[in-house]
Every structure is written in C-alpha cells, then in structure tokens.
Write a protein that holds these residues in place. Sequence first.
Motif, PDB file in Angstrom:
ATOM      1  N   LYS A 361       0.860  -1.189   0.000  1.00 23.02           N
ATOM      2  CA  LYS A 361       0.000   0.000   0.000  1.00 23.02           C
ATOM      3  C   LYS A 361       0.897   1.240   0.000  1.00 23.02           C
ATOM      4  O   LYS A 361       2.090   1.152   0.280  1.00 23.02           O
ATOM      5  CB  LYS A 361      -0.885   0.033   1.258  1.00 23.02           C
ATOM      6  N   PHE A 362       0.316   2.385  -0.317  1.00 17.08           N
ATOM      7  CA  PHE A 362       1.026   3.626  -0.057  1.00 17.08           C
ATOM      8  C   PHE A 362       1.076   3.813   1.463  1.00 17.08           C
ATOM      9  O   PHE A 362       0.069   3.605   2.152  1.00 17.08           O
ATOM     10  CB  PHE A 362       0.302   4.821  -0.688  1.00 17.08           C
ATOM     11  N   ARG A 363       2.234   4.189   1.976  1.00 14.34           N
ATOM     12  CA  ARG A 363       2.355   4.370   3.421  1.00 14.34           C
ATOM     13  C   ARG A 363       1.480   5.533   3.867  1.00 14.34           C
ATOM     14  O   ARG A 363       1.579   6.641   3.349  1.00 14.34           O
ATOM     15  CB  ARG A 363       3.817   4.636   3.793  1.00 14.34           C
ATOM     16  N   SER A 364       0.608   5.263   4.835  1.00 11.64           N
ATOM     17  CA  SER A 364      -0.293   6.303   5.337  1.00 11.64           C
ATOM     18  C   SER A 364      -0.089   6.566   6.830  1.00 11.64           C
ATOM     19  O   SER A 364      -0.802   7.371   7.416  1.00 11.64           O
ATOM     20  CB  SER A 364      -1.752   5.888   5.092  1.00 11.64           C
ATOM     21  N   THR A 397      -0.627   9.871   9.031  1.00 12.43           N
ATOM     22  CA  THR A 397      -0.039  11.152   8.601  1.00 12.43           C
ATOM     23  C   THR A 397      -1.095  12.017   7.929  1.00 12.43           C
ATOM     24  O   THR A 397      -2.196  11.563   7.621  1.00 12.43           O
ATOM     25  CB  THR A 397       1.111  10.902   7.612  1.00 12.43           C
ATOM     26  N   ARG A 398      -0.740  13.282   7.679  1.00 18.24           N
ATOM     27  CA  ARG A 398      -1.684  14.193   7.015  1.00 18.24           C
ATOM     28  C   ARG A 398      -2.035  13.680   5.608  1.00 18.24           C
ATOM     29  O   ARG A 398      -3.193  13.639   5.213  1.00 18.24           O
ATOM     30  CB  ARG A 398      -1.075  15.603   6.921  1.00 18.24           C
ATOM     31  N   THR A 399      -1.020  13.291   4.887  1.00 19.06           N
ATOM     32  CA  THR A 399      -1.257  12.729   3.553  1.00 19.06           C
ATOM     33  C   THR A 399      -2.037  11.423   3.648  1.00 19.06           C
ATOM     34  O   THR A 399      -2.970  11.170   2.878  1.00 19.06           O
ATOM     35  CB  THR A 399       0.084  12.464   2.840  1.00 19.06           C
ATOM     36  N   GLY A 400      -1.658  10.616   4.634  1.00 22.71           N
ATOM     37  CA  GLY A 400      -2.306   9.321   4.803  1.00 22.71           C
ATOM     38  C   GLY A 400      -3.787   9.437   5.083  1.00 22.71           C
ATOM     39  O   GLY A 400      -4.591   8.612   4.610  1.00 22.71           O
ATOM     40  N   LEU A 403      -5.376  10.066   1.767  1.00 23.48           N
ATOM     41  CA  LEU A 403      -5.290   8.863   0.929  1.00 23.48           C
ATOM     42  C   LEU A 403      -6.297   7.805   1.378  1.00 23.48           C
ATOM     43  O   LEU A 403      -6.942   7.154   0.555  1.00 23.48           O
ATOM     44  CB  LEU A 403      -3.874   8.281   0.991  1.00 23.48           C
ATOM     45  N   ARG A 404      -6.428   7.661   2.694  1.00 25.28           N
ATOM     46  CA  ARG A 404      -7.341   6.660   3.227  1.00 25.28           C
ATOM     47  C   ARG A 404      -8.801   7.023   2.946  1.00 25.28           C
ATOM     48  O   ARG A 404      -9.615   6.147   2.665  1.00 25.28           O
ATOM     49  CB  ARG A 404      -7.129   6.494   4.733  1.00 25.28           C
TER      50      ARG A 404
END
Length: 503
Positions: A361-364, A397-400, A403-404
């Motif tokens: 997965k993309f790391r979140s 994370t903020r990006t995570g 993304l989620r």
Amino acid sequence: MEVNRIAHAKSMAQLRIKAVGNASKQRIKIDKLRRLIQISFLTGEYSLYILTFYLLMYLKVLPDYPAVDTLNPIHWIRDVYVFDKYLLFLGMTLLIHGFIRAQAVLFSGKRERGLTEELLFSAKATSYAFLMSIGITFLLKTTFIYSRVTLVTFAILMLVEAVIWRAAHKYTNQAMNAKGYLQDRVLIVGAGKVGNELHKALEQERSHKFKVVGYLDDYKIGSEVIGKTTELEAALQNQHIDIVYITIPSERSVIESILHTIYKYNVDIRIIPEMFDRISTVFAFHADSSQPYMEVVKTPLRGMNIVLKRLFDILISAMLLILLAPLFAVLGLWTKIDSKGPVFFKQVRVGKNGVPFSMIKFRSMRTDAERLRERLDTSNEVSGGPAFKLKDDPRVTRTGRWLRKYSLDELPQLWNVLRGDMSLIGPRPPLPDEVAQYTNYHWRRMDVLPGMTGLWQVSGRSDLNFEEWINLDIQYIERWSIALEMKILLKTVPVVIRGTGAY
C-alpha cells in the motif's frame, strides 16, 4: 346400511374433489393473468425490434434506391433486391435471441432475475444472436451485402430497448403485486427460528411478490399461527395457498404426511434445509449407486468461473497499473515529502486457504506505527471481533488521512492482484493476528482470494462491526455470480468518491 355407507363415501369423495378444484381456481386465474402480461410484453418487445429494423432500413438502406416509393413497403420487397437478405438477417437474429431467452427460462435454477442480472443477460443474448447471425450469413455468402453501420446500430438499439422493456415489465409486475393482483400466497409449516426468518425475508421482498398467510405449527400459538399441521388440508382449501414452505425437515414422519396431503393440490412445495443460515445456499444433486444425495457447494466461484475471474483481474489490473502510473508518481512524491519513511508499506496478510502474502500500500502512517499499536488497543472502535480500526488514529499522517478517505492508499494492491495474491473483488484481507482469533465460521471467508473491494466496501466500510464484515464476506462467497461482481464494481466508484466510512 352398506348402500348408505357407500353413498356417503362417494358424496365425501365428490366434495373433496370439488374442494381441491376450487382451491386451484384462484391460482389458475392468477397464472393466466401472469401469462397474459408476459405475452403482451414479449409481443411488444419483438414488435419494437422489427419496427426499429425497418426504421433503420428506411434511413440507411433505401436512400441508395431513389426510385423506390419509400412510403409503400410492398415496393421495398419488389424493387430493393437486398431486402430479402436483410429480412433473413432480422429473422435469424430474432429467432436466436428468442431461443436463448427460452433456454434461460427453462434451464435456469432461478425463477426471477434482478435488474442488474437482466441487463447482463440482455447484453449476452443480444451479442450472441447478432454474432451467430453474422456467422450464418457469412456461410450463406450474403454478409458483404449488408450495411455494417445499420447492423451494428440495430444491435445497440436492440440492447437498449430490451433493458427498457424489461425494466417496464418488472415495474408493472411490482405495481400489480403491491395491489395484490399477482401475489403468491404463502403458508409456512413451522413457526420456529427458520420459519420466522423466512417470514421476514418474504415480507421484505421489494417486488411484493409474496403474501404470507400464516404458520402451521403443532407446538406454538399466536395470532399468525392459523392451525396445526393436521389442519393443512383445511388451510389449502380455505386460504387459496400458492406456495407451502416446510421448515421442519427433521420431522420426517410429519413431512411425509404433509407431502401426501399437498400433492393433490396445485401448489408449489419448498423445503428449507436445516442449518440453512450457516451453509451455502448452493447445492449440487448427485446419485451414487442409485442413492441420491445433496452436496453442499462451498461457492459457485469454481471451475470456469475462477478462470474467467482471474483473466478479468489480470486484464483490469495490468491496464490500471499502466494508466495510473502518473498518479502513482504524484502520490508517491507527496507521501515522501509529507513524512519520513518509504513510499510503500508492505504488510503480511492472510490470503486464500490461509496462505500468507505481502500486501503493498502507499504508506499512510508513521514508520513506528506498529510499535504504537499496543498503546491504542483499548481504543479499538471495531466491536465484536479481533479487527482493529480507529477513526482518529494518531499514527496516520496528514497525507495518509486523505489517501485513506478516498482509498488511494490501496491502489498499489493492483500489483497484488496482477501477481495472483488478491482479486479486484473479494473479502477484506485480514492480518495474521486477526485470523488467529477466528472461529470455524469466520474461516469461511478464506475460501476465496481477498479483494481490493467487496460487499463490505460498498455496505458501510469501516462503519461496520466485525460480525457484519464477516457476514457480508460469506454472503459474497456463497452467492457469487458475475452479476454480483458487476454490481459491486458499479457501487464501489461512488462509495470511494464520497469517502464515506473510510478512515
């Protein structure tokens, strides 16, 4: 005295014959109405196909014959030398299309298809009829005469009209069912758990197809229990029953008596197997050494269905990996800039038949997320099971979080799909710690490949509790069909875009 006894017996027999006949009259009347509606819609549907074909002929073919009186169909036959060839194609297409429909009705185990299934079936029937007609005309050496645009347009319009016509047919039936004109009157033998759940399921049918008259039960009383099993014949005569459901299969002697009573009436007999709520509703019937038996099939996803599903997974995952490569680069860069650590996160999950695999997965989350997990166990918001979810997880994370919300962190799982570790559609891939706490019932969800999306994804996602997850996964496994696959795919897109239930 003997003469009177014989006369009385004859009189009673005649009364019974009359009672059986009267009990059948209402069903015969409803069956006639159903057939009338079906014949009317079939006639209208195929008449519309013919009218569409003639309209296309008028617009696309007749302009090549300016001398022909286009308003007089007789002149079409006389002056357009290819007209009979087009009629041959039309006749073959409609004949093959009608044969495919009739075959589906005769050999399908299902009495009624949903609208999505109707759409898929209409597409299949139209495609087969069109391609087979093209093949036959090729053998007859008439294919070169036809206008390709005309034939392809006809096939497309035929499919569109079929879907609209079937939807109208279903709406008409539902409207008449709601008013009680076409409803099947149901009698349930057995007022126990199985009978009660069946009653609820029938009452919740959107088509309003069933009207539950009541129960027959030897041990229970209540407003809905209209008598004992010994009063079955009176119920059949007085209540105009169409379907009898038997939910007490363990009472063999009682069932034998019930069946002998029902046989002479014009009603459907349906027996609900014991443990129906814990075993597949899919069965295969066989006979070994002349002894018939019913085999419980774990899932319809076997044989050629597995091959077709795998080919679909390979095709779609490969195509999406290529098309989404620029998006992967953007999301990867964003993940790297936002927090320290690798772009991708690999985690061991448990796949089909308990075989572990590495899911990507993309790391979140933060890089120390696994270590911090123990401190958060007491805050788990997934009730009733070993799965762990936290709405405001401080490790994300903020990006995570973004993304989620839109499931973008799961896009790299397309690589797992291409490798064969996962499928596009299937149960949620569990962690080893979760599987270690599974009961035998929970293990049913390991019978197929885990998926990127599934019934759980389109039915609430993380807002569901653990048992709801499990039940949806098992429902998917036991009721798998191509129509269900398409339904889940079509529902996944709006669910992901809205971002509901994801965290």
